[in-house]
Design a protein around this motif. Structure first.
Motif, PDB file in Angstrom:
ATOM      1  N   ARG A 184       0.877  -1.162   0.107  1.00 36.68           N
ATOM      2  CA  ARG A 184       0.172   0.170   0.221  1.00 36.68           C
ATOM      3  C   ARG A 184       0.909   1.185   0.120  1.00 36.68           C
ATOM      4  NH1 ARG A 184      -5.375  -1.151  -1.209  1.00 36.68           N
ATOM      5  NH2 ARG A 184      -5.870  -3.334  -0.048  1.00 36.68           N
ATOM      6  N   ALA A 238      -3.052  -9.762  -7.999  1.00 40.48           N
ATOM      7  CA  ALA A 238      -2.927  -9.986  -6.807  1.00 40.48           C
ATOM      8  C   ALA A 238      -1.279  -9.596  -6.534  1.00 40.48           C
ATOM      9  CB  ALA A 238      -3.293 -10.868  -5.812  1.00 40.48           C
ATOM     10  N   PHE A 259      -2.981  -5.113  -7.698  1.00 43.03           N
ATOM     11  CA  PHE A 259      -3.972  -4.541  -8.064  1.00 43.03           C
ATOM     12  C   PHE A 259      -5.019  -5.084  -7.007  1.00 43.03           C
ATOM     13  CE2 PHE A 259      -1.510  -4.072 -11.837  1.00 43.03           C
ATOM     14  CZ  PHE A 259      -2.287  -2.750 -12.225  1.00 43.03           C
ATOM     15  N   TYR A 260      -6.147  -4.137  -6.651  1.00 45.81           N
ATOM     16  CA  TYR A 260      -7.179  -4.585  -5.806  1.00 45.81           C
ATOM     17  C   TYR A 260      -7.990  -5.776  -6.129  1.00 45.81           C
ATOM     18  CZ  TYR A 260     -11.292  -3.976  -2.783  1.00 45.81           C
ATOM     19  OH  TYR A 260     -12.613  -4.270  -1.946  1.00 45.81           O
ATOM     20  N   ASP A 261      -8.391  -6.080  -7.152  1.00 46.57           N
ATOM     21  CA  ASP A 261      -8.892  -7.147  -7.633  1.00 46.57           C
ATOM     22  C   ASP A 261      -8.793  -7.389  -9.245  1.00 46.57           C
ATOM     23  OD1 ASP A 261     -10.734  -5.629  -8.991  1.00 46.57           O
ATOM     24  OD2 ASP A 261     -12.292  -5.648  -7.253  1.00 46.57           O
ATOM     25  N   SER A 264     -10.392  -4.491 -11.682  1.00 49.23           N
ATOM     26  CA  SER A 264      -9.954  -3.373 -11.674  1.00 49.23           C
ATOM     27  C   SER A 264      -8.551  -3.436 -12.317  1.00 49.23           C
ATOM     28  CB  SER A 264      -9.582  -2.874 -10.058  1.00 49.23           C
ATOM     29  OG  SER A 264      -8.764  -3.621  -9.528  1.00 49.23           O
TER      30      SER A 264
END
Length: 250
Positions: A162, A219, A223-225, A228
């Motif tokens: 992050r 992942a 990326f978030y999912d 996205s």
């Protein structure tokens, strides 16, 4: 000369009349920047040598008057046309668009693209002008290069982290303001864009190697999912992760 004039092509004449001849000629002197002007029908009215070199043609005369679909692979042509349509529809410039584009010979590079609508004195929309600058590391002092190198090493070691502005600055060993200046000087992008660039580069390597599912690649690349990841990858590269994997699978 960066444009071909044709009296039977009124859209081209109107657009060229609204552009500064000196500005258009100056575009020929930019070795790392693609330049073009397009009329409202999507035809190229003016291009520079760098632009020509990125197409399937070898001369300006063969490029002028044609459209993106005639000169680029379908994925790139579709993205260019979508960008153009949005600029012409809204009248708003496109600025700082980070794109991963294949250079001559098939190697991929990162570009920053800007597109601006062009109007005549009466406010009539005539077309647009576009520049895409090849982002290569430029000259910088030792402190800047050491700082940016440390940041890039941290990003590549853990692209899925992050990465807040504070963490990016810590990794670079400088303040947030200094980080912004240094990254822009070396790469021509913001720190956040550099994070995104690193994640997409990581994804392209994993996809080409056929490692794991698309969800795994998403992942592992930060990326978030998967949805996205697919949207972002397609926006930046002009093809979906699945398309890229099929094209580059080894």
């Amino acid at each position: 000369m960066a444009a071909v004039r044709d009296n039977s092509w009124p859209e081209a004449e109107a657009l060229l009349a609204a552009l500064s001849p000196a500005m258009v000629a100056l575009m020929d002197e930019l070795p790392g920047t693609m330049f073009c002007a397009k009329d409202v029908t999507g035809r190229y009215v003016a291009v520079n040598p760098v632009f020509v070199a990125r197409t399937t043609e070898r001369s300006r005369r063969a490029v002028v008057g044609r459209r993106a679909g005639d000169l680029f692979v379908p994925q790139l042509a579709e993205r260019y046309e979508q960008q153009d349509a949005e600029v012409l529809r809204t009248g708003r410039p496109l600025r700082g668009e980070l794109e991963r584009i294949r250079r001559l010979g098939g190697t991929a590079g990162w570009f920053l693209t800007a597109k601006l609508p062009v109007h005549d004195d009466a406010g009539r929309l005539l077309g647009l002008v576009s520049v895409s600058h090849d982002l290569r590391a430029g000259e910088a002092d030792d402190a800047t290069m050491a700082s940016v190198s440390a940041l890039v090493a941290a990003l590549e070691a853990d692209p899925a982290a992050r990465w807040t502005t504070g963490l990016l600055a810590d990794a670079a060993g400088c303040s947030s303001a200094t980080l912004e200046r240094r990254v822009r000087r070396v790469y021509g992008v913001t720190p956040r864009q550099l994070v995104l660039r690193t994640r997409v580069d990581r994804a392209t390597r994993l996809l080409a190697a056929g490692e794991g599912t698309l969800a795994h690649v998403a992942a592992a690349s930060g990326f978030y999912d998967q949805p996205s990841f697919t949207r972002t990858f397609a926006r930046l590269t002009g093809e979906t992760p699945a398309q890229y994997r099929r094209r580059t699978a080894r």
